[in-house]
Design a protein around this motif. Sequence first.
Motif, PDB file in Angstrom:
ATOM      1  N   TRP A   1      31.618  37.083  30.176  1.00  0.00           N
ATOM      2  CA  TRP A   1      31.245  36.975  31.591  1.00  0.00           C
ATOM      3  C   TRP A   1      29.750  37.200  31.749  1.00  0.00           C
ATOM      4  O   TRP A   1      29.189  38.118  31.137  1.00  0.00           O
ATOM      5  CB  TRP A   1      32.017  38.025  32.386  1.00  0.00           C
ATOM      6  CG  TRP A   1      31.800  38.040  33.872  1.00  0.00           C
ATOM      7  CD1 TRP A   1      32.094  37.041  34.768  1.00  0.00           C
ATOM      8  CD2 TRP A   1      31.279  39.124  34.646  1.00  0.00           C
ATOM      9  NE1 TRP A   1      31.796  37.450  36.039  1.00  0.00           N
ATOM     10  CE2 TRP A   1      31.293  38.727  36.011  1.00  0.00           C
ATOM     11  CE3 TRP A   1      30.815  40.406  34.325  1.00  0.00           C
ATOM     12  CZ2 TRP A   1      30.851  39.547  37.041  1.00  0.00           C
ATOM     13  CZ3 TRP A   1      30.370  41.230  35.347  1.00  0.00           C
ATOM     14  CH2 TRP A   1      30.402  40.797  36.698  1.00  0.00           C
TER      15      TRP A   1
ATOM     16  N   TYR B   1      32.811  33.430  39.489  1.00  0.00           N
ATOM     17  CA  TYR B   1      33.885  34.347  39.112  1.00  0.00           C
ATOM     18  C   TYR B   1      33.402  35.783  39.205  1.00  0.00           C
ATOM     19  O   TYR B   1      32.562  36.204  38.418  1.00  0.00           O
ATOM     20  CB  TYR B   1      34.374  34.056  37.691  1.00  0.00           C
ATOM     21  CG  TYR B   1      35.193  32.805  37.595  1.00  0.00           C
ATOM     22  CD1 TYR B   1      36.573  32.835  37.730  1.00  0.00           C
ATOM     23  CD2 TYR B   1      34.579  31.571  37.405  1.00  0.00           C
ATOM     24  CE1 TYR B   1      37.317  31.679  37.662  1.00  0.00           C
ATOM     25  CE2 TYR B   1      35.316  30.408  37.341  1.00  0.00           C
ATOM     26  CZ  TYR B   1      36.686  30.466  37.473  1.00  0.00           C
ATOM     27  OH  TYR B   1      37.425  29.312  37.413  1.00  0.00           O
TER      28      TYR B   1
ATOM     29  N   HIS C   1      26.732  31.582  35.950  1.00  0.00           N
ATOM     30  CA  HIS C   1      27.970  30.980  35.459  1.00  0.00           C
ATOM     31  C   HIS C   1      27.795  30.239  34.133  1.00  0.00           C
ATOM     32  O   HIS C   1      28.783  29.921  33.480  1.00  0.00           O
ATOM     33  CB  HIS C   1      28.507  30.028  36.531  1.00  0.00           C
ATOM     34  CG  HIS C   1      29.897  29.574  36.332  1.00  0.00           C
ATOM     35  ND1 HIS C   1      30.947  30.431  36.062  1.00  0.00           N
ATOM     36  CD2 HIS C   1      30.448  28.323  36.364  1.00  0.00           C
ATOM     37  CE1 HIS C   1      32.063  29.748  35.941  1.00  0.00           C
ATOM     38  NE2 HIS C   1      31.791  28.467  36.110  1.00  0.00           N
TER      39      HIS C   1
ATOM     40  N   SER D   1      35.248  28.309  32.737  1.00  0.00           N
ATOM     41  CA  SER D   1      35.515  28.035  34.147  1.00  0.00           C
ATOM     42  C   SER D   1      36.883  27.362  34.304  1.00  0.00           C
ATOM     43  O   SER D   1      37.890  27.918  33.874  1.00  0.00           O
ATOM     44  CB  SER D   1      34.370  27.189  34.718  1.00  0.00           C
ATOM     45  OG  SER D   1      34.355  27.214  36.110  1.00  0.00           O
TER      46      SER D   1
ATOM     47  N   LEU E   1      39.642  31.393  43.943  1.00  0.00           N
ATOM     48  CA  LEU E   1      38.767  32.436  43.444  1.00  0.00           C
ATOM     49  C   LEU E   1      38.297  33.368  44.547  1.00  0.00           C
ATOM     50  O   LEU E   1      37.631  32.923  45.488  1.00  0.00           O
ATOM     51  CB  LEU E   1      37.537  31.803  42.774  1.00  0.00           C
ATOM     52  CG  LEU E   1      37.829  30.695  41.767  1.00  0.00           C
ATOM     53  CD1 LEU E   1      36.526  30.149  41.214  1.00  0.00           C
ATOM     54  CD2 LEU E   1      38.723  31.194  40.657  1.00  0.00           C
TER      55      LEU E   1
ATOM     56  N   GLN F   1      38.053  39.153  38.562  1.00  0.00           N
ATOM     57  CA  GLN F   1      38.749  38.144  37.769  1.00  0.00           C
ATOM     58  C   GLN F   1      38.605  38.430  36.272  1.00  0.00           C
ATOM     59  O   GLN F   1      39.558  38.340  35.503  1.00  0.00           O
ATOM     60  CB  GLN F   1      38.179  36.758  38.081  1.00  0.00           C
ATOM     61  CG  GLN F   1      38.592  36.208  39.432  1.00  0.00           C
ATOM     62  CD  GLN F   1      39.852  35.382  39.340  1.00  0.00           C
ATOM     63  OE1 GLN F   1      40.915  35.874  38.975  1.00  0.00           O
ATOM     64  NE2 GLN F   1      39.745  34.118  39.678  1.00  0.00           N
TER      65      GLN F   1
ATOM     66  N   THR G   1      35.720  32.687  33.603  1.00  0.00           N
ATOM     67  CA  THR G   1      36.958  32.136  34.149  1.00  0.00           C
ATOM     68  C   THR G   1      37.838  33.257  34.669  1.00  0.00           C
ATOM     69  O   THR G   1      37.442  34.422  34.690  1.00  0.00           O
ATOM     70  CB  THR G   1      37.675  31.282  33.083  1.00  0.00           C
ATOM     71  OG1 THR G   1      38.738  30.551  33.692  1.00  0.00           O
ATOM     72  CG2 THR G   1      38.226  32.131  31.943  1.00  0.00           C
ATOM     73  N   GLY G   2      39.038  32.914  35.099  1.00  0.00           N
ATOM     74  CA  GLY G   2      39.969  33.896  35.621  1.00  0.00           C
ATOM     75  C   GLY G   2      41.387  33.414  35.487  1.00  0.00           C
ATOM     76  O   GLY G   2      41.662  32.379  34.871  1.00  0.00           O
TER      77      GLY G   2
ATOM     78  N   ARG H   1      34.332  33.380  45.599  1.00  0.00           N
ATOM     79  CA  ARG H   1      33.644  32.166  45.182  1.00  0.00           C
ATOM     80  C   ARG H   1      32.528  31.843  46.174  1.00  0.00           C
ATOM     81  O   ARG H   1      32.619  32.182  47.350  1.00  0.00           O
ATOM     82  CB  ARG H   1      34.646  31.015  45.092  1.00  0.00           C
ATOM     83  CG  ARG H   1      34.105  29.719  44.500  1.00  0.00           C
ATOM     84  CD  ARG H   1      35.250  28.703  44.364  1.00  0.00           C
ATOM     85  NE  ARG H   1      34.806  27.471  43.706  1.00  0.00           N
ATOM     86  CZ  ARG H   1      34.465  26.358  44.360  1.00  0.00           C
ATOM     87  NH1 ARG H   1      34.493  26.336  45.682  1.00  0.00           N
ATOM     88  NH2 ARG H   1      34.097  25.279  43.686  1.00  0.00           N
TER      89      ARG H   1
END
Length: 239
Positions: free
Chosen positions: A187, A194, A219, A74, A105, A198, A99-100, A108
Amino acid sequence: MTSVVFVHGFMGGSRQWQGQAEALPGFDVIALDLPGFGENAQLEALDSIAGYAEWALNELTERGVERFHLVGHSMGGMIVQEMVSQAPERIDRLVLYGTGATGVLPGRFETIGTSKRRARADGPKTTARRIAATWFLKREEADAYENCAAIAEKCSIRAILTGLDAMQGWSGVERLAAIQTKTLVIWGDLDRTYPWCQTEQLWQSIGGANLAVIPECAHAAHLEKPELFNSVLEEFFSN
């Protein structure tokens, strides 16, 4: 023994990686607590992702850890991208998890501005429990929810707001193509924080990056499907 460094996300802490430390007996597992979070909640939170990356690299130097595998979750995934940018020669393998490449985001569960307003209105403990619930498919009913909420509750309102500001002001998009470190992108396919766009951007922009999608997870895949998550990590670090 090869070191594996874990960098937690927003309102996280080192204790959330206990299951990974136990599952990687052949590695020296180091789980950091960022300033303002977890066991370092008493420290002043920093106001930039680059600042957290510099702090983490200095902390590892002080511990005598010069080369290592690196896992970022994250917000921690943003921080480790900065660590690679600042000291690519120190990192053997990189894991970008949940994460990205941008702090703002798309998709989000709520905007960063909304999170800040709600945090001020609700206070840190209520905010901690509300945000921790979004990490899990079963929300408050998830087995690991209470432990994660307890870690998140250590954060002050200043740390929450500063962390949100740090994410909002960050982008690593232009540096993705320059990452030469062997990289794995992980992911959870039902991640509320995310979205796939992303994840896909990381996977497609970093040369030779591998991708692992953990099914039926939100997540916190490392807590929802720990055995599968840990086997993916061990395979990546061992080959």
